[in-house]
Write a protein that holds these residues in place. Sequence first.
Motif, PDB file in Angstrom:
ATOM      1  N   SER A  14      -5.656  -0.047  -1.249  1.00 34.99           N
ATOM      2  CA  SER A  14      -6.516  -1.238  -1.120  1.00 34.99           C
ATOM      3  C   SER A  14      -5.942  -2.382  -1.947  1.00 34.99           C
ATOM      4  N   PRO A  15      -5.136  -3.268  -1.313  1.00 35.33           N
ATOM      5  CA  PRO A  15      -4.609  -4.403  -2.081  1.00 35.33           C
ATOM      6  C   PRO A  15      -5.744  -5.325  -2.512  1.00 35.33           C
TER       7      PRO A  15
ATOM      8  N   LYS B 109      16.339  -8.821  -1.788  1.00 37.70           N
ATOM      9  CA  LYS B 109      15.635  -9.830  -0.987  1.00 37.70           C
ATOM     10  C   LYS B 109      14.374  -9.273  -0.330  1.00 37.70           C
ATOM     11  N   VAL B 110      13.660  -8.439  -1.073  1.00 38.38           N
ATOM     12  CA  VAL B 110      12.395  -7.888  -0.555  1.00 38.38           C
ATOM     13  C   VAL B 110      11.424  -7.797  -1.730  1.00 38.38           C
ATOM     14  N   ASN B 111      10.135  -7.864  -1.436  1.00 39.27           N
ATOM     15  CA  ASN B 111       9.122  -7.719  -2.499  1.00 39.27           C
ATOM     16  C   ASN B 111       8.918  -6.244  -2.831  1.00 39.27           C
ATOM     17  N   TYR B 112       8.635  -5.981  -4.112  1.00 40.01           N
ATOM     18  CA  TYR B 112       8.342  -4.612  -4.551  1.00 40.01           C
ATOM     19  C   TYR B 112       6.993  -4.601  -5.274  1.00 40.01           C
ATOM     20  N   TRP B 113       6.035  -3.877  -4.714  1.00 37.76           N
ATOM     21  CA  TRP B 113       4.685  -3.821  -5.283  1.00 37.76           C
ATOM     22  C   TRP B 113       4.519  -2.589  -6.182  1.00 37.76           C
ATOM     23  N   GLY B 114       3.717  -2.767  -7.250  1.00 43.42           N
ATOM     24  CA  GLY B 114       3.366  -1.632  -8.119  1.00 43.42           C
ATOM     25  C   GLY B 114       2.281  -0.774  -7.499  1.00 43.42           C
ATOM     26  N   VAL B 115       1.477  -1.349  -6.628  1.00 39.65           N
ATOM     27  CA  VAL B 115       0.471  -0.670  -5.804  1.00 39.65           C
ATOM     28  C   VAL B 115      -0.787  -0.222  -6.588  1.00 39.65           C
ATOM     29  N   HIS B 116      -0.611   0.239  -7.821  1.00 37.77           N
ATOM     30  CA  HIS B 116      -1.754   0.641  -8.656  1.00 37.77           C
ATOM     31  C   HIS B 116      -2.273  -0.558  -9.452  1.00 37.77           C
ATOM     32  N   GLY B 117      -3.532  -0.443  -9.907  1.00 39.63           N
ATOM     33  CA  GLY B 117      -4.076  -1.424 -10.843  1.00 39.63           C
ATOM     34  C   GLY B 117      -3.708  -1.053 -12.277  1.00 39.63           C
TER      35      GLY B 117
ATOM     36  N   VAL C  97       0.840  -1.201   0.000  1.00 37.97           N
ATOM     37  CA  VAL C  97       0.000   0.000   0.000  1.00 37.97           C
ATOM     38  C   VAL C  97       0.877   1.254   0.000  1.00 37.97           C
ATOM     39  N   PHE C  98       0.339   2.342  -0.586  1.00 35.86           N
ATOM     40  CA  PHE C  98       1.024   3.626  -0.546  1.00 35.86           C
ATOM     41  C   PHE C  98       0.575   4.391   0.703  1.00 35.86           C
TER      42      PHE C  98
ATOM     43  N   GLN D 137       0.579   2.448   5.689  1.00 41.88           N
ATOM     44  CA  GLN D 137       1.878   1.981   5.224  1.00 41.88           C
ATOM     45  C   GLN D 137       2.878   1.864   6.377  1.00 41.88           C
ATOM     46  N   GLY D 138       2.873   2.854   7.264  1.00 44.58           N
ATOM     47  CA  GLY D 138       3.778   2.817   8.419  1.00 44.58           C
ATOM     48  C   GLY D 138       3.513   1.594   9.288  1.00 44.58           C
ATOM     49  N   LYS D 139       2.228   1.244   9.428  1.00 46.27           N
ATOM     50  CA  LYS D 139       1.891   0.053  10.218  1.00 46.27           C
ATOM     51  C   LYS D 139       2.446  -1.194   9.550  1.00 46.27           C
ATOM     52  N   TYR D 140       2.393  -1.241   8.210  1.00 44.66           N
ATOM     53  CA  TYR D 140       2.941  -2.392   7.485  1.00 44.66           C
ATOM     54  C   TYR D 140       4.450  -2.504   7.758  1.00 44.66           C
ATOM     55  N   PHE D 141       5.183  -1.395   7.602  1.00 41.99           N
ATOM     56  CA  PHE D 141       6.640  -1.458   7.795  1.00 41.99           C
ATOM     57  C   PHE D 141       6.998  -1.836   9.235  1.00 41.99           C
ATOM     58  N   ALA D 142       6.225  -1.328  10.200  1.00 44.02           N
ATOM     59  CA  ALA D 142       6.533  -1.629  11.609  1.00 44.02           C
ATOM     60  C   ALA D 142       6.445  -3.127  11.874  1.00 44.02           C
ATOM     61  N   GLY D 143       5.629  -3.835  11.110  1.00 43.62           N
ATOM     62  CA  GLY D 143       5.459  -5.277  11.309  1.00 43.62           C
ATOM     63  C   GLY D 143       6.408  -6.127  10.475  1.00 43.62           C
ATOM     64  N   GLN D 144       7.296  -5.501   9.717  1.00 47.35           N
ATOM     65  CA  GLN D 144       8.233  -6.232   8.849  1.00 47.35           C
ATOM     66  C   GLN D 144       9.658  -6.078   9.379  1.00 47.35           C
ATOM     67  N   PRO D 145      10.526  -7.066   9.102  1.00 46.91           N
ATOM     68  CA  PRO D 145      11.938  -6.868   9.468  1.00 46.91           C
ATOM     69  C   PRO D 145      12.619  -5.903   8.503  1.00 46.91           C
ATOM     70  N   VAL D 146      13.787  -5.373   8.895  1.00 44.67           N
ATOM     71  CA  VAL D 146      14.603  -4.592   7.957  1.00 44.67           C
ATOM     72  C   VAL D 146      15.056  -5.556   6.852  1.00 44.67           C
TER      73      VAL D 146
END
Length: 340
Positions: free
Chosen positions: A270-271, A190-198, A132-133, A175-184
């Motif tokens: 909205s994923p 070695k990380v996923n990259y989302w396009g976020v838009h349809g 999410v953005f 988005q901040g909540k998502y990052f807080a729940g992920q490791p560095v």
Amino acid sequence: MSIDPLKIPHKSLWLACAATAAALSSAPTQAQVDPTRFLDAFERAGGKFDGFRRSGAKGVCAVGEFIGSAEGRALSSASAFSGKPVPVIARFSVGGGNPKAPDNAKTQRNLALQFDLPGGEVWQMGNISAPVFGAATPEQFIGRLESLALDAETKKPNPDKVKAFADANPEVLLQGKYFAGQPVPASFGKVNYWGVHGFGFVDAGGKKQWGKWVFEPVGGTQGLSDDEAKAKGADFLADDLRQRVAAGGVAFDFNLQLAQPGDRIDSAVSPLPDDRKKVTLGRLTIKSVSADATGPCLTITYVPTALPKGVEPSADPMLAARAAPYAVGLGRRLGEGAKQ
Ligand code: HEM
């Protein structure tokens, strides 16, 4: 006489202008946020660093190759999926406007790509390490950035303003909540990259499939424990990438999650539901990484509405709003002397 864009010194500036014009002509009739207001707001919130991108400032150029799959060819007539190798100019970066942003914080990583397709066609995109953005609309994004402006005396954002805006606009905290729940992330590779838009994938017969994409590292993601992240220090991502690429180990599957009728594809916050089918459109392999502050990405701005025939934008208002500020941002950077 027609103008050959490839002969214009700054092909990237021409591309940004062309993508801006395309984005604006397909945009709804309501006025867009003034792009210079966005750039000024980035500078007031993140600091102004001449020659650097105002967002994703700390980064490194790389080049690679994309090979499309049969599934990609079935969904879209885009030449990117022909199965022949396509050269790609990539840029990996850390989120924010600070060129010295720490690599060991739980913040955004970015993967920007330019596919150089046959006949001078170009496909650009800027992908982020969250599904999410940080805002749902351009108006909300400018409001968020302006709420984060650094106070002249304290050199920090005013906490009351930040809270008041976030309370009234809860999407900006997703988005901040998502990052807080992920490791560095252990590596840019070695990380996923989302396009976020349809985006719509259109086949030769005109049939359109909507979807949202994600670049997923071959071999899986890898995170650091808090202690490991501390031990790595603030500057390890570029060298780590060079080492992994030299060992032949950085590749991503370009995966598309397929939307079903009724799914929301016009919102960057909205994923799609997790259970939507995913297909692999092809594989991106990173072949080499430039030395610091050099390389072909320096003068590129990655405009996500620079799309090839066979791929179409959704009506997400955040998508249409990107082209103009990117062009203005590139103009500022080039005028100052592009640095990274
Ligand atoms: C109205 C919304 C947005 C504005 C105004 C905006 C603005 C900007 C600007 C000014 C830059 C620096 C461009 C340059 O100097 O070349 C940038 C970079 C970037 N943005 Fe956005 N952005 C927006 C939305 C998004 C969204 C929704 C995403 C999520 C995919 C995103 C992902 C990126 C990435 C990955 C970069 C770094 C690209 C690079 O390495 O060159 N942006 N953005």
